[in-house]
Enzyme design. Sequence first.
Site, PDB file in Angstrom:
ATOM      1  N   LYS A  52       0.844  -1.203   0.000  1.00  0.00           N
ATOM      2  CA  LYS A  52       0.000   0.000   0.000  1.00  0.00           C
ATOM      3  C   LYS A  52       0.882   1.256   0.000  1.00  0.00           C
ATOM      4  O   LYS A  52       0.583   2.221  -0.696  1.00  0.00           O
ATOM      5  CB  LYS A  52      -0.937  -0.020   1.219  1.00  0.00           C
ATOM      6  N   GLN A  96      -4.946  -1.658   9.502  1.00  0.00           N
ATOM      7  CA  GLN A  96      -4.786  -2.962   8.847  1.00  0.00           C
ATOM      8  C   GLN A  96      -5.372  -4.069   9.731  1.00  0.00           C
ATOM      9  O   GLN A  96      -5.040  -4.175  10.911  1.00  0.00           O
ATOM     10  CB  GLN A  96      -3.297  -3.222   8.563  1.00  0.00           C
ATOM     11  N   ASP A 119     -11.183   2.567   3.586  1.00  0.00           N
ATOM     12  CA  ASP A 119     -11.449   1.126   3.431  1.00  0.00           C
ATOM     13  C   ASP A 119     -12.936   0.867   3.200  1.00  0.00           C
ATOM     14  O   ASP A 119     -13.317  -0.234   2.769  1.00  0.00           O
ATOM     15  CB  ASP A 119     -11.014   0.360   4.691  1.00  0.00           C
TER      16      ASP A 119
END
Length: 292
Positions: A52, A96, A119
């Site tokens: 990422k 995460q 997200d």
Amino acid sequence: MELIDGKATAATIKAEIKQEVDNIVAQGGKRPHLAAILVGHDGGSETYVKNKVLACEACGFESTLIRFEDDITEEELLACVAKLNNDDDVDGFIVQLPLPKHINEQRVIEAIDYRKDVDGFHPINVGRMAIGLPCFISATPLGILTLLQRYNIPTSGQKCVILGRSNIVGKPMAQLMMQKQYGDATVTVCHSRSKTLKEECQKADIVIAAIGKPNFVTADMVKEGATVIDVGTTRVPDATRKSGFRLNGDVKFDEVAPKCRYITPVPGGVGPMTICMLMLNTLAAGKKEFYK
Ligand code: NAP
């Protein structure tokens, strides 16, 4: 049979994003800034976060990686989330997953300001997506939808079977494929309790497999000319690889591919698109496209 090349599509989209960022910056605008919180040292999570950060560089974004050890308390993590919520320089951020067992993931997700939730996991974004309002859409389903669109694969009125009903893949995928403004398809969702899973797959124009069971979808489950999207990425031991493992999809590729009109490989299909869609969401966050 045509292979859907997620790697190449993701590279094209990242170049498009970079171009747009260059234009924004040239006009005196702000470079989008993505922050990522990584807790612990899980091998998979380390790799995802590293990729990422690399994708941020490719897109011309600013990125910040915040690391904590496994023993961080929920309160400490929530304090970090609150800090990022209030940091005007950070346009979007992710925590995460998975988090260590002693931390309540849902509480952490709900603590994120939905306007920075790139997200798309916050209930406000999930709810807005479900009723077709502008919002951050979860990256994996958005990536699949984008692949179908970029390959001009018809979805409207088609029968789409989704295997799996998780909050991050199966459920949002079903919502998107069903909605008029996105997939506009007739959608069936199957899961571990489905009695007619095989028969449903056999009737499907599009099968999207997201269950995490290697080689689950076999040739006898797929009709001639179907499109098969393989979301599964299970690590299976492989002594011939330096890493000691390889990624295996949910689809028995060698026997299913010859029957398909389109199919995604693993790796190189859905995976690269997921990170790419996170970048697209970060660009939207930087532009305040959905929320002021
Ligand atoms: P998950 O949360 O474990 O959910 C799995 C789903 O599959 C559940 O709904 C489960 O049914 C269903 N299932 C399990 N075994 C089944 C069976 N034998 N028959 C029918 N359904 C079955 O998984 P996930 O997070 O959605 O991930 C699924 C896979 O996609 C994993 O391999 C994951 O690594 C991969 N993934 C890839 C990406 C990417 O970017 N490429 C992103 C996310 C996930 P129940 O609900 O009844 O338990």
